[in-house]
Design a protein around this motif. Sequence first.
Motif, PDB file in Angstrom:
ATOM      1  N   VAL A 272       0.843  -1.193   0.000  1.00 44.99           N
ATOM      2  CA  VAL A 272       0.000   0.000   0.000  1.00 44.99           C
ATOM      3  C   VAL A 272       0.880   1.247   0.000  1.00 44.99           C
ATOM      4  CG1 VAL A 272      -1.779   1.244   1.304  1.00 44.99           C
ATOM      5  CG2 VAL A 272      -1.751  -1.262   1.324  1.00 44.99           C
TER       6      VAL A 272
ATOM      7  N   TYR B  63       1.998   1.300  -6.770  1.00 43.85           N
ATOM      8  CA  TYR B  63       1.134   0.842  -5.671  1.00 43.85           C
ATOM      9  C   TYR B  63      -0.312   1.204  -6.000  1.00 43.85           C
ATOM     10  CZ  TYR B  63       5.538   0.703  -3.046  1.00 43.85           C
ATOM     11  OH  TYR B  63       6.807   0.447  -2.634  1.00 43.85           O
TER      12      TYR B  63
ATOM     13  N   ARG C 205      -2.964   0.436  -4.525  1.00 41.09           N
ATOM     14  CA  ARG C 205      -3.770   0.735  -3.323  1.00 41.09           C
ATOM     15  C   ARG C 205      -3.141   1.898  -2.587  1.00 41.09           C
ATOM     16  NH1 ARG C 205      -2.368  -4.208  -3.884  1.00 41.09           N
ATOM     17  NH2 ARG C 205      -3.957  -5.725  -4.445  1.00 41.09           N
ATOM     18  N   GLN C 206      -3.976   2.928  -2.326  1.00 39.68           N
ATOM     19  CA  GLN C 206      -3.446   4.096  -1.624  1.00 39.68           C
ATOM     20  C   GLN C 206      -4.332   4.477  -0.453  1.00 39.68           C
ATOM     21  OE1 GLN C 206      -3.409   6.220  -5.252  1.00 39.68           O
ATOM     22  NE2 GLN C 206      -2.034   4.593  -5.890  1.00 39.68           N
ATOM     23  N   GLN C 207      -3.692   4.800   0.626  1.00 41.24           N
ATOM     24  CA  GLN C 207      -4.432   5.265   1.795  1.00 41.24           C
ATOM     25  C   GLN C 207      -3.886   6.637   2.175  1.00 41.24           C
ATOM     26  OE1 GLN C 207      -7.061   4.397   3.625  1.00 41.24           O
ATOM     27  NE2 GLN C 207      -6.673   5.998   5.122  1.00 41.24           N
TER      28      GLN C 207
ATOM     29  N   LEU D  51      -6.084  -3.794   4.155  1.00 37.88           N
ATOM     30  CA  LEU D  51      -5.579  -2.739   3.266  1.00 37.88           C
ATOM     31  C   LEU D  51      -4.886  -3.352   2.051  1.00 37.88           C
ATOM     32  CD1 LEU D  51      -4.106  -0.275   5.933  1.00 37.88           C
ATOM     33  CD2 LEU D  51      -6.041   0.206   4.430  1.00 37.88           C
TER      34      LEU D  51
ATOM     35  N   HIS E  22      -7.471  -5.687  -0.697  1.00 43.54           N
ATOM     36  CA  HIS E  22      -8.523  -5.210  -1.589  1.00 43.54           C
ATOM     37  C   HIS E  22      -7.904  -4.560  -2.813  1.00 43.54           C
ATOM     38  CE1 HIS E  22     -11.003  -5.935   1.935  1.00 43.54           C
ATOM     39  NE2 HIS E  22     -12.075  -5.817   1.162  1.00 43.54           N
ATOM     40  N   ASP E  23      -8.658  -4.540  -3.902  1.00 42.74           N
ATOM     41  CA  ASP E  23      -8.120  -3.952  -5.136  1.00 42.74           C
ATOM     42  C   ASP E  23      -8.033  -2.434  -5.036  1.00 42.74           C
ATOM     43  OD1 ASP E  23      -7.823  -6.402  -6.561  1.00 42.74           O
ATOM     44  OD2 ASP E  23     -10.010  -6.462  -6.784  1.00 42.74           O
ATOM     45  N   HIS E  24      -8.982  -1.838  -4.323  1.00 45.16           N
ATOM     46  CA  HIS E  24      -8.987  -0.381  -4.192  1.00 45.16           C
ATOM     47  C   HIS E  24      -9.284   0.021  -2.756  1.00 45.16           C
ATOM     48  CE1 HIS E  24      -8.834   0.152  -8.512  1.00 45.16           C
ATOM     49  NE2 HIS E  24      -9.841  -0.679  -8.639  1.00 45.16           N
ATOM     50  N   ILE E  25      -8.713   1.151  -2.360  1.00 45.75           N
ATOM     51  CA  ILE E  25      -9.019   1.721  -1.048  1.00 45.75           C
ATOM     52  C   ILE E  25      -9.665   3.084  -1.273  1.00 45.75           C
ATOM     53  CG2 ILE E  25      -8.074   2.519   1.150  1.00 45.75           C
ATOM     54  CD1 ILE E  25      -5.641   0.695   0.602  1.00 45.75           C
TER      55      ILE E  25
END
Lengths: 97, 120, 105
Positions: free
Chosen positions: A2, A90, A92-94, B111, B114-117
């Motif tokens: 992530v 990446y 997925r990003q938070q 986190l 999943h494919d997207h957050i």
Amino acid sequence: MVLHTVNCPPSHPALGQCLRLLAPGDALLLLGDGVYAALAGSRAAAELAASGAALHVLDVDARAAGVLERLADGVSVCDDEGFVALTERYPRQQAWY
Amino acid sequence: MSAPSVLLVTRHAPYGASLARSALDAALAAAAFDRPPTLLFLGDGVLQLLPGQDASGIGTRSHRRVLDSLPLYGIDTLYVDSQALAGHDLTAADLPPGARPVDDAAIRALLAGHDHILGF
Amino acid sequence: MLPDSAFDKEGFLRELDDWSPAVAEQLAAAEGIALGAAHWEVIELLRDYYRQFESSPAMRPLVKYCALKLGPDKGKSIYLMSLFPGSPAKLGSKIAGLPKPDNCL
């Protein structure tokens, strides 16, 4: 894996949450007020280094803050293109804000 | 190919800002398109789950009651930050049915898994 | 009979507390619907839903809620369509004196 982004100063609880959940293999990009967490010798920088994540700061923000002059070891400097490259690497990003 | 999975991360208390409500709207919109997201209540986001909310005095709807209706929209996977729960002295008994407290390792797995957050 | 000013421009009741069965009859008549027992069952269910969740249901949760409370035969969109043609969630909520459902995508 992530990509975490942090734009709030080290005292903000969001940085603490990010630190809790940062995993080795993740990447972290510090931008805006988030760049202060990359100050060499600071507690935040030590905690980030211990996370095992790849650490980055956004160049313009780090320079503006005076952080570039005293950047903690192991933190790499990235420009806008580098930011885009991170988001490609990446999916997925938070965002922590 | 199966549909991409979406993790919706909500980390703010329900009434002080519009973020928590926006997260719900996004979840409901996704569910309407048959893409019900997984919900993760993180940090202060767990305060959205407090039972006994009555928001009539501030001219809005009880956030908890809207959360309680999520299963009817096909959203039944709710994860809750157990550390934040403990920090606010909330227990599993306070949570909507089906909500699962998770530790940090499980949150990291959510986190990454999943494919997207979508963060709110 | 409530005056026109009691309703918004789409015909939804402005004040929840103004609702009564007579108002439901008035709202239904304006939509060309004669209310029977089956309608009343769903109107009561819609009002229960609102009391429980503080919102009017969109179509999908309404169908699920009907299935839950009234049984699988009535938890079908075709059944609800036969009672409240067009858009059962919207029309039913209107006659039940509830706000227009949001999240009606």
